[in-house]
Design a protein around this motif. Structure first.
Motif, PDB file in Angstrom:
ATOM      1  N   GLU A 192       0.921  -1.190  -0.052  1.00 57.67           N
ATOM      2  CA  GLU A 192       0.147   0.092   0.023  1.00 57.67           C
ATOM      3  C   GLU A 192       0.941   1.189  -0.125  1.00 57.67           C
ATOM      4  OE1 GLU A 192      -2.043   3.230   1.847  1.00 57.67           O
ATOM      5  OE2 GLU A 192      -0.456   2.026   2.903  1.00 57.67           O
ATOM      6  N   SER A 193       2.024   1.018   0.650  1.00 57.56           N
ATOM      7  CA  SER A 193       3.027   2.499   0.650  1.00 57.56           C
ATOM      8  C   SER A 193       3.682   2.607  -0.598  1.00 57.56           C
ATOM      9  CB  SER A 193       4.064   2.165   1.823  1.00 57.56           C
ATOM     10  OG  SER A 193       4.860   1.064   1.430  1.00 57.56           O
ATOM     11  N   LEU A 194       3.541   1.818  -1.650  1.00 59.15           N
ATOM     12  CA  LEU A 194       4.284   1.754  -2.902  1.00 59.15           C
ATOM     13  C   LEU A 194       3.478   2.935  -3.858  1.00 59.15           C
ATOM     14  CD1 LEU A 194       5.154  -1.654  -3.836  1.00 59.15           C
ATOM     15  CD2 LEU A 194       6.688  -0.097  -2.861  1.00 59.15           C
ATOM     16  N   PRO A 195       4.311   3.364  -4.673  1.00 60.04           N
ATOM     17  CA  PRO A 195       3.668   4.386  -5.739  1.00 60.04           C
ATOM     18  C   PRO A 195       2.762   3.519  -6.519  1.00 60.04           C
ATOM     19  CG  PRO A 195       6.049   4.876  -5.650  1.00 60.04           C
ATOM     20  CD  PRO A 195       5.847   3.637  -4.784  1.00 60.04           C
ATOM     21  N   GLY A 196       1.603   4.369  -7.249  1.00 61.37           N
ATOM     22  CA  GLY A 196       0.818   3.881  -7.714  1.00 61.37           C
ATOM     23  C   GLY A 196       1.130   2.826  -9.027  1.00 61.37           C
ATOM     24  N   TRP A 197       2.011   3.036  -9.883  1.00 62.50           N
ATOM     25  CA  TRP A 197       2.498   2.117 -10.740  1.00 62.50           C
ATOM     26  C   TRP A 197       3.277   1.026 -10.248  1.00 62.50           C
ATOM     27  CZ3 TRP A 197       7.606   0.852 -12.282  1.00 62.50           C
ATOM     28  CH2 TRP A 197       8.559   1.738 -11.470  1.00 62.50           C
ATOM     29  N   LYS A 198       3.987   1.189  -9.282  1.00 62.81           N
ATOM     30  CA  LYS A 198       4.572   0.032  -8.797  1.00 62.81           C
ATOM     31  C   LYS A 198       3.855  -0.922  -7.930  1.00 62.81           C
ATOM     32  CE  LYS A 198       9.169   2.367  -8.129  1.00 62.81           C
ATOM     33  NZ  LYS A 198      10.082   2.865  -6.972  1.00 62.81           N
ATOM     34  N   ARG A 199       2.958  -0.246  -7.353  1.00 59.26           N
ATOM     35  CA  ARG A 199       1.912  -1.267  -6.625  1.00 59.26           C
ATOM     36  C   ARG A 199       1.103  -2.239  -7.688  1.00 59.26           C
ATOM     37  NH1 ARG A 199      -0.753   2.595  -3.850  1.00 59.26           N
ATOM     38  NH2 ARG A 199      -2.438   2.892  -5.487  1.00 59.26           N
ATOM     39  N   ARG A 200       0.807  -1.397  -8.765  1.00 63.90           N
ATOM     40  CA  ARG A 200       0.096  -2.289  -9.892  1.00 63.90           C
ATOM     41  C   ARG A 200       0.802  -3.403 -10.254  1.00 63.90           C
ATOM     42  NH1 ARG A 200      -2.104   3.000 -10.927  1.00 63.90           N
ATOM     43  NH2 ARG A 200      -0.614   3.517 -12.204  1.00 63.90           N
ATOM     44  N   LEU A 201       2.206  -2.889 -10.514  1.00 59.45           N
ATOM     45  CA  LEU A 201       3.203  -4.125 -11.004  1.00 59.45           C
ATOM     46  C   LEU A 201       3.360  -4.945 -10.199  1.00 59.45           C
ATOM     47  CD1 LEU A 201       5.349  -5.003 -13.268  1.00 59.45           C
ATOM     48  CD2 LEU A 201       6.776  -3.370 -12.079  1.00 59.45           C
ATOM     49  N   VAL A 202       3.531  -4.545  -8.763  1.00 60.23           N
ATOM     50  CA  VAL A 202       3.772  -5.599  -7.835  1.00 60.23           C
ATOM     51  C   VAL A 202       2.743  -6.548  -7.815  1.00 60.23           C
ATOM     52  CG1 VAL A 202       3.987  -6.355  -5.428  1.00 60.23           C
ATOM     53  CG2 VAL A 202       5.478  -4.623  -6.312  1.00 60.23           C
ATOM     54  N   ARG A 203       1.338  -6.190  -7.827  1.00 61.86           N
ATOM     55  CA  ARG A 203       0.263  -7.171  -7.622  1.00 61.86           C
ATOM     56  C   ARG A 203      -0.115  -7.761  -8.946  1.00 61.86           C
ATOM     57  NH1 ARG A 203      -4.038  -2.642  -4.799  1.00 61.86           N
ATOM     58  NH2 ARG A 203      -2.934  -2.488  -2.755  1.00 61.86           N
ATOM     59  N   ALA A 204       0.092  -7.175 -10.015  1.00 65.36           N
ATOM     60  CA  ALA A 204       0.056  -8.061 -11.375  1.00 65.36           C
ATOM     61  C   ALA A 204       1.014  -9.378 -11.337  1.00 65.36           C
ATOM     62  CB  ALA A 204       0.319  -7.183 -12.336  1.00 65.36           C
ATOM     63  N   VAL A 205       2.240  -9.101 -10.726  1.00 64.99           N
ATOM     64  CA  VAL A 205       3.091 -10.010 -10.582  1.00 64.99           C
ATOM     65  C   VAL A 205       2.528 -11.292  -9.585  1.00 64.99           C
ATOM     66  CG1 VAL A 205       5.487 -10.950  -9.862  1.00 64.99           C
ATOM     67  CG2 VAL A 205       5.100  -8.798 -11.255  1.00 64.99           C
ATOM     68  N   ARG A 206       1.883 -10.776  -8.503  1.00 67.09           N
ATOM     69  CA  ARG A 206       1.381 -11.741  -7.413  1.00 67.09           C
ATOM     70  C   ARG A 206       0.401 -12.381  -8.060  1.00 67.09           C
ATOM     71  NH1 ARG A 206       0.412  -8.190  -2.353  1.00 67.09           N
ATOM     72  NH2 ARG A 206      -0.497 -10.016  -1.640  1.00 67.09           N
ATOM     73  N   ALA A 207      -0.551 -11.762  -8.928  1.00 70.72           N
ATOM     74  CA  ALA A 207      -1.521 -12.428  -9.510  1.00 70.72           C
ATOM     75  C   ALA A 207      -1.246 -13.349 -10.538  1.00 70.72           C
ATOM     76  CB  ALA A 207      -2.681 -11.515  -9.952  1.00 70.72           C
TER      77      ALA A 207
END
Length: 299
Positions: free
Chosen positions: A224-239
């Motif tokens: 949650e503390s990551l910038p928007g694009w980094k958070r989306r990238l991390v979540r995409a990898v996790r998914a």
């Protein structure tokens, strides 16, 4: 200027600067090129103001109301002055008691402990100061037992107002003291004095997605503390990673046969039908998992 320079200019540590941002007290702009926060003169003055008010022991909630224009400086100062006077009265009771112990001529063996405790638990004599240890223990116990918890809201949670209403409804049902310090879809709040932040995800029950609110102890920020694009990238990898690994386990043993057929001029396209179909299916499943569990909007 960057956060290191803001720390030097304001006298506020980087950890506190980030905390004040999460609490909604500070709203620095972001550099479009690298998504880093940028602090100007206005943010530095705000940090100095927060520092000054916190040195007066003014609660963050009051500072937030002051910065938002919901209360005037005169009102906030008057309220804090009264609060400090009450605290001074409580401290005076403790100071008087320490003086009595000092001049009692007793030692640990002869001290009337029961008599002291009886006086210290008397609200008139102690001013409430000696009873704070009970509150401290309760807060620590709450933090330990509720490092993470979740609940299903009664209604939709599609914006910050509905999120706040869901949290208040939960607190009312649990008879908990909840104070929201930052709104939005990632709200920050306290439960009986213990700080938390929350997010909303969807979990599948049968074919129907069900909204679930997850509450995390402050400090366990996750992505949650990551910038928007980094958070989306991390979540995409996790998914996508579980499906990518499964795809590799299924298709990997077939690759030598595909390469052999390609060298010998065999039916490569026919051999690629199954891996291609599997890739499409797994891609759809990964996207559905991402949308269901890692979305900031309503889908």
């Amino acid at each position: 200027m960057n956060i290191k320079q803001a720390e030097l200019q304001s006298g506020v540590s980087r950890q506190n600067i980030r905390f004040y941002e999460k609490a909604g007290l500070l709203h620095p702009a972001r550099n479009a090129a690298n998504d880093y926060r940028e602090y100007g003169e206005e943010e530095i003055r705000t940090l100095k103001l927060i520092r000054m008010l916190r040195m007066l022991d003014m609660p963050l909630e009051t500072i937030g109301q002051l910065l938002a224009g919901d209360v005037s400086l005169d009102t906030a100062a008057r309220s804090q002055q009264q609060r400090l006077r009450e605290q001074a009265e409580e401290l005076q009771a403790a100071i008087r008691f320490c003086g009595e112990l000092q001049h009692s001529g007793q030692d640990l063996v002869s001290l009337d402990v029961d008599g002291c405790l009886a006086r210290m638990t008397d609200a008139k004599d102690s001013g409430g100061f000696f009873l704070r240890w009970k509150e401290d223990y309760r807060r620590i116990a709450q933090a330990q037992s509720r490092g993470f918890f979740s609940f299903v809201p009664d209604g939709p949670v599609t914006n910050g107002e509905e999120f706040a209403a869901a949290l208040r409804a939960w607190a009312a049902s649990e008879k908990a003291d909840l104070v929201i310090t930052k709104g939005g879809m990632y709200p920050h709040f306290t439960v009986d004095g213990v700080p938390y932040w929350a997010d909303r995800v969807y979990e599948l029950y049968g074919r129907a997605p069900l909204a679930v609110i997850r509450c995390h102890l402050e400090g366990e920020q996750g992505d949650e503390s990551l910038p928007g694009w980094k958070r989306r990238l991390v979540r995409a990898v996790r998914a996508g990673l579980p499906f990518l690994v499964l795809f590799g386990l299924i298709v990997g043993p077939r690759l030598p046969g595909i390469f052999r057929a390609a060298r010998q001029g065999g039916p490569v396209l026919e051999l690629l039908v199954f891996p291609g179909t599997l890739a499409v299916v797994f891609g759809i499943l990964a996207y559905r998992f991402y949308v269901t569990h890692f979305n900031d909007k309503t889908h």
